[in-house]
Design an enzyme around this catalytic site. Structure first.
Site, PDB file in Angstrom:
ATOM      1  N   VAL A 176       0.815  -1.226   0.000  1.00 41.56           N
ATOM      2  CA  VAL A 176       0.000   0.000   0.000  1.00 41.56           C
ATOM      3  C   VAL A 176       0.843   1.266   0.000  1.00 41.56           C
ATOM      4  CG1 VAL A 176      -1.949  -1.098   1.158  1.00 41.56           C
ATOM      5  CG2 VAL A 176      -0.223   0.095   2.537  1.00 41.56           C
ATOM      6  N   LYS A 177       2.174   1.129   0.064  1.00 40.64           N
ATOM      7  CA  LYS A 177       3.035   2.305   0.096  1.00 40.64           C
ATOM      8  C   LYS A 177       3.315   2.821  -1.316  1.00 40.64           C
ATOM      9  CE  LYS A 177       3.556   2.295   4.619  1.00 40.64           C
ATOM     10  NZ  LYS A 177       3.101   1.003   5.105  1.00 40.64           N
ATOM     11  N   HIS A 178       4.202   3.806  -1.414  1.00 40.99           N
ATOM     12  CA  HIS A 178       4.406   4.495  -2.704  1.00 40.99           C
ATOM     13  C   HIS A 178       4.972   3.582  -3.782  1.00 40.99           C
ATOM     14  CE1 HIS A 178       4.042   7.801   0.166  1.00 40.99           C
ATOM     15  NE2 HIS A 178       3.637   8.515  -0.852  1.00 40.99           N
TER      16      HIS A 178
END
Length: 421
Positions: free
Chosen positions: A218-220
């Site tokens: 879910v991170k960049h």
């Protein structure tokens, strides 16, 4: 349910809302009405394309699957992106925080100041080393750690500060550095949310003694699971590198016995197997090429949220400090609950029933039973506790299309109008 009024900025949403105005617009999905969406929109999601798949397949067909040349390549490219001298890739963000606490020399009896509005790993990493997390309250505007409360919480046992760049907005690093220098403290920046963010025009990754990033889906960008630490300090770099590989080295300059053969290695310290694989790093290298594009899309979505939520009564939009250029990991609204007939729980459940995958970030760390058993109690950080009762995380990820975001706003208007006093 009150009539929905539209401003000029909301014409698009008004048009999208028409299907619900005609028949059962007054009936929430949770009460048997028609949901805004047919399928669930998650709060976050990775964006994997064919080039990512090809990069991983190439490694699967190569000689190296686990720690090999791609790890070093990924570290070098990552360090170059943030502007640091060194980067150390690890198996996940929690492992990276653990390694940072080890490299900082955190041990039994040491205290480390952090925020309660974060994932538990930001504090657990201190416990792993035998230290004690100390929670400072948050700034009610930025939701980041309160600089003044940091100084109030410092004792003779304080060894380090772990500030968290909440939702992607950098903390006031100059102010934290000033405190750290005054009391001779290590700064470990938890930048799990802020890859690509800038503080006063400088990319996050070089301004703390060590900066930890998460590479969770879910991170960049993602490596599946993964974490990475950047630093400009060679001594810290060597400690981090040892720690993630059992404390074992083959580097000639580090060996105590330099007279053995080329097969020789030594365990110098007690470390862990926190290594990243070449498979993961190949994905990371491919994702890194698209990071700036991902961030541009996140910012465009945030801008649209800000415009469309402007006229919705009872919603407080995110605030961004003047020194910050956030890469926006999360979009978090605060509800003015006194304007509604129900609490956050009911609003949350109603939005989920509309197939909007809202979330809450985070349960204050010291609310967890494990921390309660360690002697922490509610009431430690009043601002953090008040915020927790009112926040909801709306979906935000680069692969979202405009109509996804419009669905979120439609559902939010639908639910909040229904529960409005």
């Amino acid at each position: 349910m009150k009539n929905i009024k539209a401003t000029d900025n909301e014409k698009l949403i008004k048009e999208k809302y028409k299907p619900y105005e005609n028949e059962d617009s007054d009936i929430l999905a949770i009460n048997g009405g028609k949901a805004v969406r047919d399928n669930l929109l998650p709060y976050g999601k990775q964006w994997i394309d064919d080039s990512d798949v090809e990069a991983v397949v190439h490694i699967l067909k190569s000689d190296y699957l686990t720690t090999g040349p791609k790890v070093k390549e990924f570290e070098e490219k990552f360090a170059d992106y943030v502007g640091s001298k060194y980067a150390v890739a690890l198996s996940n963000g929690t492992a990276a925080l653990h390694a940072a606490c080890y490299a900082a020399g955190i041990t039994k009896g040491d205290e480390v100041i952090t925020t309660p509005i974060t994932f538990a790993a930001s504090a657990n990493c201190v416990l792993y080393q035998g230290g004690r997390p100390v929670f400072a309250d948050i700034d009610p505007l930025t939701y980041n750690i309160d600089i003044n409360d940091i100084e109030r919480k410092i004792t003779k046992n304080t060894k380090a500060i772990i500030p968290v760049d909440f939702a992607g907005q950098p903390v006031d690093l100059d102010a934290i550095r000033e405190i750290a220098d005054k009391y001779n403290l290590i700064v470990i920046e938890d930048a799990a949310h802020s890859l690509g963010s800038e503080y006063k025009g400088q990319k996050i990754g070089t301004l703390a003694d060590m900066t930890e990033f998460s590479l969770h889906p879910v991170k960049h960008i993602t490596t599946g699971e993964g974490g990475i630490i950047t630093t400009n300090n060679l001594d810290l770099y060597n400690k981090l590198s040892l720690f993630r590989a059992h404390g074992i080295t083959r580097e000639t300059q580090q060996l105590l016995n330099k007279n053995e053969g080329p097969w020789y290695y030594e365990q110098l310290e007690l470390g862990y197997n926190y290594r990243m694989t070449d498979i993961q790093c190949a994905l990371g290298i491919s994702q890194l090429k698209k990071l700036d594009k991902f961030i541009r899309r996140r910012k465009a979505l945030v801008h649209k949220y800000n415009e469309l939520l402007k006229e919705i009564d009872g919603v407080i939009r995110p605030f961004e400090a003047s020194f910050s250029n956030s890469s926006y990991h999360l979009y978090i609204i605060q509800l003015e609950l006194e304007k509604f007939t129900v609490g956050r729980k009911e609003i949350f459940e109603a939005l989920r029933a509309e197939n909007i995958g809202v979330n809450v970030h985070y349960v204050p760390v010291y609310y967890h039973p494990h921390y309660q058993n360690l002697g922490y109690s509610k009431g430690l950080c009043p601002n953090a506790e008040k915020l927790y009762e009112r926040i909801i995380t709306l979906p935000l990820f680069p692969a979202m299309i405009d109509t996804d975001l419009e669905d979120v706003v439609v559902a939010l208007r639908k639910v909040l109008n229904y529960y409005k006093k």
